[in-house]
Design a protein around this motif. Structure first.
Motif, PDB file in Angstrom:
ATOM      1  N   UNK A 129      42.921  24.248  28.189  1.00 15.12           N
ATOM      2  CA  UNK A 129      42.173  24.897  27.172  1.00 15.12           C
ATOM      3  C   UNK A 129      41.964  26.127  27.256  1.00 15.12           C
ATOM      4  N   UNK A 130      42.335  26.872  28.271  1.00 16.95           N
ATOM      5  CA  UNK A 130      42.241  28.355  28.614  1.00 16.95           C
ATOM      6  C   UNK A 130      43.011  28.892  29.887  1.00 16.95           C
ATOM      7  N   UNK A 131      42.974  30.164  29.643  1.00 20.06           N
ATOM      8  CA  UNK A 131      43.520  31.034  30.914  1.00 20.06           C
ATOM      9  C   UNK A 131      42.537  31.979  31.437  1.00 20.06           C
ATOM     10  N   UNK A 132      42.423  32.213  32.668  1.00 22.24           N
ATOM     11  CA  UNK A 132      41.576  33.137  33.261  1.00 22.24           C
ATOM     12  C   UNK A 132      42.289  34.060  34.084  1.00 22.24           C
ATOM     13  N   UNK A 133      41.944  35.179  34.133  1.00 24.42           N
ATOM     14  CA  UNK A 133      42.602  36.136  35.086  1.00 24.42           C
ATOM     15  C   UNK A 133      41.602  36.973  36.062  1.00 24.42           C
ATOM     16  N   UNK A 134      41.904  37.813  36.630  1.00 25.87           N
ATOM     17  CA  UNK A 134      41.432  38.546  37.646  1.00 25.87           C
ATOM     18  C   UNK A 134      40.015  39.096  36.882  1.00 25.87           C
ATOM     19  N   UNK A 135      38.890  38.654  37.752  1.00 24.99           N
ATOM     20  CA  UNK A 135      37.448  39.215  37.290  1.00 24.99           C
ATOM     21  C   UNK A 135      37.069  38.571  35.700  1.00 24.99           C
ATOM     22  N   UNK A 136      37.521  37.456  35.631  1.00 21.36           N
ATOM     23  CA  UNK A 136      37.034  36.865  34.181  1.00 21.36           C
ATOM     24  C   UNK A 136      36.577  35.464  34.308  1.00 21.36           C
TER      25      UNK A 136
END
Length: 140
Positions: free
Chosen positions: A48-55
């Motif tokens: 459903x999504x992608x998260x990265x650093x500090x997100x």
């Protein structure tokens, strides 16, 4: 009769929609200041999504059991999501057992997740793969 329908559409329908939204639970996925690559967010077998650093990413879900995992599918987190409740899943690394470093979601207490998420920003629109589940938040 027509006035009644118009009244309903203009005034009561938005209230009904707000009540429907309140009948959902919130799950927030986040990563702190580590890692260089983005990780996938999977809900019930769907990316459903992608998260990265500090997100962070915010999902609004119907009340029931849901299964969550990041890149490593071997360590799912199952939560019985309840309406009106907020759950925080932090993206963590675990000690590698192979050449890859497994990533998992860790369910953290609400007060911990809330405090840690203040250090993150909402994900960008292009990181949302399913807008029916992931809420787009304004970035500061």
């Amino acid at each position: 009769m027509e006035k009644w329908m118009l009244y309903f559409l203009l005034f009561l329908a938005p209230l009904a929609m707000a009540a429907q939204d309140a009948a959902k639970g919130t799950v927030i996925f986040y990563r702190l200041n580590y890692g260089c690559c983005r990780t996938s967010v999977w809900i019930d077998g769907k990316k459903v999504a992608e998260i990265g650093r500090e997100s962070h990413a915010k999902a609004e879900l119907t009340p029931r059991k849901h299964e969550f995992h990041s890149r490593t599918k071997d360590f799912p987190v199952v939560i019985n999501v309840e309406a009106g409740h907020t759950y925080y899943l932090r993206d963590d690394f675990i000690a590698p057992t192979t050449f890859t470093v497994p990533q998992i979601f860790t369910l953290v207490p609400e007060e911990t997740g809330e405090a840690q998420c203040k250090k993150t920003k909402p994900i960008k629109r292009d990181s949302i793969e399913d807008p029916s589940l992931i809420v787009e938040e304004k970035r500061k």
